[in-house]
Design a protein around this motif. Structure first.
Motif, PDB file in Angstrom:
ATOM      1  N   THR A  22      33.323  66.813-103.436  1.00 43.77           N
ATOM      2  CA  THR A  22      32.748  67.036-104.721  1.00 43.77           C
ATOM      3  C   THR A  22      33.640  67.866-105.724  1.00 43.77           C
ATOM      4  O   THR A  22      34.442  68.860-105.335  1.00 43.77           O
ATOM      5  N   LEU A 219      20.941  63.381-101.030  1.00 49.77           N
ATOM      6  CA  LEU A 219      21.899  63.582-100.507  1.00 49.77           C
ATOM      7  C   LEU A 219      22.342  65.107 -99.996  1.00 49.77           C
ATOM      8  O   LEU A 219      23.190  65.250 -99.174  1.00 49.77           O
ATOM      9  N   ILE A 223      25.040  66.258 -97.231  1.00 48.74           N
ATOM     10  CA  ILE A 223      26.239  67.011 -97.333  1.00 48.74           C
ATOM     11  C   ILE A 223      26.152  68.357 -96.518  1.00 48.74           C
ATOM     12  O   ILE A 223      25.203  69.072 -96.263  1.00 48.74           O
ATOM     13  N   SER A 226      25.319  67.368 -91.891  1.00 53.06           N
ATOM     14  CA  SER A 226      24.161  66.446 -91.899  1.00 53.06           C
ATOM     15  C   SER A 226      22.889  66.779 -91.325  1.00 53.06           C
ATOM     16  O   SER A 226      22.927  67.730 -90.492  1.00 53.06           O
ATOM     17  N   LEU A 232      21.742  69.357 -84.249  1.00 53.77           N
ATOM     18  CA  LEU A 232      22.637  69.620 -82.881  1.00 53.77           C
ATOM     19  C   LEU A 232      23.248  71.189 -82.595  1.00 53.77           C
ATOM     20  O   LEU A 232      23.076  71.468 -81.691  1.00 53.77           O
TER      21      LEU A 232
HETATM   22  C1  LIG Z   1      27.216  64.261-102.364  1.00 56.22           C
HETATM   23  C2  LIG Z   1      28.089  64.248-101.160  1.00 56.22           C
HETATM   24  C3  LIG Z   1      29.027  65.335-101.488  1.00 56.22           C
HETATM   25  C4  LIG Z   1      29.993  65.677-100.538  1.00 56.22           C
HETATM   26  N1  LIG Z   1      31.025  66.692-100.670  1.00 56.22           N
HETATM   27  C5  LIG Z   1      32.114  66.587 -99.835  1.00 56.22           C
HETATM   28  C6  LIG Z   1      33.055  67.752-100.082  1.00 56.22           C
HETATM   29  O1  LIG Z   1      32.912  68.475-101.068  1.00 56.22           O
HETATM   30  N2  LIG Z   1      33.985  67.648 -99.111  1.00 56.22           N
HETATM   31  C7  LIG Z   1      34.130  67.029 -97.932  1.00 56.22           C
HETATM   32  O2  LIG Z   1      34.905  67.260 -97.241  1.00 56.22           O
HETATM   33  N3  LIG Z   1      33.185  66.051 -97.832  1.00 56.22           N
HETATM   34  C8  LIG Z   1      32.093  66.060 -98.676  1.00 56.22           C
HETATM   35  N4  LIG Z   1      31.136  64.988 -98.372  1.00 56.22           N
HETATM   36  C9  LIG Z   1      31.421  64.273 -97.201  1.00 56.22           C
HETATM   37  C10 LIG Z   1      30.237  64.576 -95.995  1.00 56.22           C
HETATM   38  O3  LIG Z   1      30.827  65.663 -95.573  1.00 56.22           O
HETATM   39  C11 LIG Z   1      30.212  63.269 -95.273  1.00 56.22           C
HETATM   40  O4  LIG Z   1      29.469  62.147 -95.956  1.00 56.22           O
HETATM   41  C12 LIG Z   1      29.327  63.709 -94.179  1.00 56.22           C
HETATM   42  O5  LIG Z   1      30.003  64.647 -93.205  1.00 56.22           O
HETATM   43  C13 LIG Z   1      28.981  62.503 -93.260  1.00 56.22           C
HETATM   44  O6  LIG Z   1      30.147  61.751 -92.770  1.00 56.22           O
HETATM   45  P1  LIG Z   1      30.137  60.232 -92.988  1.00 56.22           P
HETATM   46  O7  LIG Z   1      29.614  60.259 -94.575  1.00 56.22           O
HETATM   47  O8  LIG Z   1      31.364  59.979 -92.781  1.00 56.22           O
HETATM   48  O9  LIG Z   1      28.988  59.667 -92.341  1.00 56.22           O
HETATM   49  P2  LIG Z   1      29.375  59.430 -90.560  1.00 56.22           P
HETATM   50  O10 LIG Z   1      30.133  60.580 -90.026  1.00 56.22           O
HETATM   51  O11 LIG Z   1      29.628  57.842 -90.467  1.00 56.22           O
HETATM   52  O12 LIG Z   1      27.660  59.401 -90.188  1.00 56.22           O
HETATM   53  C14 LIG Z   1      26.701  58.409 -90.334  1.00 56.22           C
HETATM   54  C15 LIG Z   1      25.309  58.983 -89.806  1.00 56.22           C
HETATM   55  O13 LIG Z   1      25.597  59.322 -88.152  1.00 56.22           O
HETATM   56  C16 LIG Z   1      25.198  60.620 -88.196  1.00 56.22           C
HETATM   57  N5  LIG Z   1      26.177  61.307 -87.126  1.00 56.22           N
HETATM   58  C17 LIG Z   1      27.657  61.129 -87.101  1.00 56.22           C
HETATM   59  N6  LIG Z   1      28.237  61.764 -86.211  1.00 56.22           N
HETATM   60  C18 LIG Z   1      27.078  62.107 -85.442  1.00 56.22           C
HETATM   61  C19 LIG Z   1      27.340  62.931 -84.074  1.00 56.22           C
HETATM   62  N7  LIG Z   1      28.375  63.310 -83.462  1.00 56.22           N
HETATM   63  N8  LIG Z   1      26.008  63.210 -83.593  1.00 56.22           N
HETATM   64  C20 LIG Z   1      24.763  62.751 -84.429  1.00 56.22           C
HETATM   65  N9  LIG Z   1      24.866  62.165 -85.385  1.00 56.22           N
HETATM   66  C21 LIG Z   1      26.066  61.953 -86.121  1.00 56.22           C
HETATM   67  C22 LIG Z   1      25.493  61.382 -89.429  1.00 56.22           C
HETATM   68  O14 LIG Z   1      24.786  62.566 -89.444  1.00 56.22           O
HETATM   69  C23 LIG Z   1      25.129  60.070 -90.302  1.00 56.22           C
HETATM   70  O15 LIG Z   1      23.648  60.216 -90.276  1.00 56.22           O
HETATM   71  C24 LIG Z   1      30.060  64.905 -99.248  1.00 56.22           C
HETATM   72  C25 LIG Z   1      29.130  63.745 -99.022  1.00 56.22           C
HETATM   73  C26 LIG Z   1      28.166  63.530-100.039  1.00 56.22           C
HETATM   74  C27 LIG Z   1      27.173  62.364-100.000  1.00 56.22           C
END
Ligand SMILES: Cc1cc2nc3c(=O)[nH]c(=O)nc-3n(C[C@H](O)[C@H](O)[C@H](O)COP(=O)(O)OP(=O)(O)OC[C@H]3O[C@@H](n4cnc5c(N)ncnc54)[C@H](O)[C@@H]3O)c2cc1C
Length: 245
Positions: A22, A219, A223, A226, A232
């Motif tokens: 962000t 979103l 963020i 999730s 969890l």
């Molecule tokens: C609007 C926005 C702002 C953001 N800002 C920042 C920021 O400022 N800094 C930063 O570092 N990141 C930021 N992010 C990234 C955000 O932290 C990640 O998108 C988020 O952690 C999910 O990771 P991923 O998108 O890789 O999804 P994935 O890790 O691929 O997950 C996909 C799905 O599987 C679920 N999942 C994954 N692992 C597990 C598990 N172990 N147990 C159960 N469910 C699981 C997730 O909850 C999700 O529903 C931002 C994202 C968005 C959309």
């Protein structure tokens, strides 16, 4: 977490890739958390340091002014004093501490989304007539307004509880913040969808307050932890709080 920070003489070197950071598109300084020896550190990285590449996310679903960007860090060399205090902390503690601030702001932001949706939905339902009566007098629409009001109240109360825990320095502040973030985000996503339903075509234009709330609220469920990760953490807390074997 796969980004690494390693010591090299008087310098530290950062390698990794951060997704969707962000405000990174606008930022002069980035705070990057990475693995360091047996723990983790936070490092301040000027955005114009050689090896830093910032790639803006095109056309995000919501929060479109937030300047999200992917940040690539390839052999980024910085003075050792770029490392913030508390280095070598266990990664879970460092990340939880940093995320607690973000979670609290997301949680209260969701209350704002719900208040805007409630204001738009009640004004519309009171003002627009269908079948000879204001929308609000059709009971199924009134039910939507009640749901939206309930969502706003539930989110606000759980956020107030978390804020009180912070003010009092309560040991429950971390779990109360996760709870507030999770409840407020899920209520906002549900409530924004309800508001669009009440306004129907009037709220279905890109740029309308409820359309924007609908995109942004989704979103909020992703963020700062999730929905799945929040659940969890809450399950873990429930297990330890009840002393389950
Ligand atoms: C609007 C926005 C702002 C953001 N800002 C920042 C920021 O400022 N800094 C930063 O570092 N990141 C930021 N992010 C990234 C955000 O932290 C990640 O998108 C988020 O952690 C999910 O990771 P991923 O998108 O890789 O999804 P994935 O890790 O691929 O997950 C996909 C799905 O599987 C679920 N999942 C994954 N692992 C597990 C598990 N172990 N147990 C159960 N469910 C699981 C997730 O909850 C999700 O529903 C931002 C994202 C968005 C959309």
């Amino acid at each position: 977490m796969t980004t690494t920070v390693r010591r090299d003489g008087d310098a530290v070197v950062v390698d990794g890739h951060k997704k969707w950071v962000t405000a990174a598109h606008y930022a002069d300084l980035l705070v990057i958390v990475g693995r360091y020896e047996d723990g983790a550190v936070a490092v301040v990285v000027p955005a114009d340091t050689p090896g830093v590449r910032i790639e803006r996310i095109a056309d995000p679903l919501g929060c479109r002014a937030a300047g999200h960007a992917d940040v690539h860090l390839d052999g980024v060399r910085l003075p050792a004093d770029s490392v913030l205090g508390g280095h070598g902390l266990p990664p879970a503690l460092l990340v939880t501490t940093a995320l607690a601030y973000g979670r609290m702001s997301v949680a209260w932001g969701c209350v704002g989304i719900l208040r805007a949706c409630l204001a738009a939905a009640t004004a519309h339902a009171a003002g627009r007539e269908q079948f000879g009566r204001p929308l609000a007098e059709h009971q199924l629409v009134a039910g939507h307004l009640a749901d939206l009001y309930t969502a706003e109240q539930v989110a606000a109360r759980v956020c107030e509880h978390a804020s009180r825990c912070w003010d009092e320095g309560s040991p429950d502040q971390v779990v109360a913040t996760v709870l507030a973030k999770h409840v407020a985000a899920t209520q906002a996503a549900k409530g924004a969808a309800t508001a669009v339903q009440v306004l129907a075509s009037a709220g279905s234009r890109d740029g309308h307050a409820v359309a924007r709330a609908y995109r942004d609220a989704k979103l909020m469920e992703i963020i700062e932890g999730s929905n799945e990760l929040c659940r969890l953490m809450l399950a873990q807390h429930a297990l330890s709080a009840t002393g389950a074997p």
